[in-house]
Write a protein that holds these residues in place. Sequence first.
Motif: not given
Length: 245
Positions: A99-104
């Motif tokens: 997925x990866x980080x959804x921050x920002x």
Amino acid sequence: MAHFILNTIALVDKLNSGYSQSQLIPLAHDMGFDAIELRDEFLQEADIPNIVQLAEQFNTEVYYSVNEPLIKDGHFNQRFFNQLKLSQELHTKHLKMNIGSLANFDNVFPREFLDAITTDISLTVENNQSSEDSNLNNTLHFFEIINSQKMPITFCFDTANWLWVNTDPITAVEKLAPNVSYLHLKNASNKSGVLSTTQSLENGAVNIPSIISKCSVQDYGFEYQSTIEQLTQDLVKIKSITKAY
């Protein structure tokens, strides 16, 4: 109909000794697996024609696992299209990424991506061992976005990786089950505060049968290093368990 898939990390000793991933296809077939899941870190371009030929010869479906995030630095990762091209060369419609980080995250998906996952590829995303990328809140938020936009992306639920992000796998599967289409089966144990994957699904802290019972899936991947003998024994047991669901 259930599919049982051998991820090539399971026989990494053979890969390290000089086997190509294509050479694992006959082994997977003889062990009783329906499909093989290739890993991008072991993929050799020169081996792709062999993979295609042997997969057809042994009637073995091909899945493709990429250790790359779909979301990177707040944006859609354009490297998806590189992996899509390789998927097409491998004659597979099964692509798995992280997925990866959804921050920002800017919540923007290119039209080309939407077209690709509608027509060209069955895309799943998986939880890895990164607390930033695969904590439960990040994962749930991703599927809130995906579900709201009615995008055909589903979840590959890794049964053991939750332990690395301090999350109970049962709690995770109860929250994520509606999005799960694929189970990556492995177990892990904690010895003196150090987590490690075990060589059998029956050994470790994760209750694999309980997780299976909470998901309505047809794809079961075996993703842990072990011996041919142990993997074959575990496959027989999982086939027996899944007959009930």
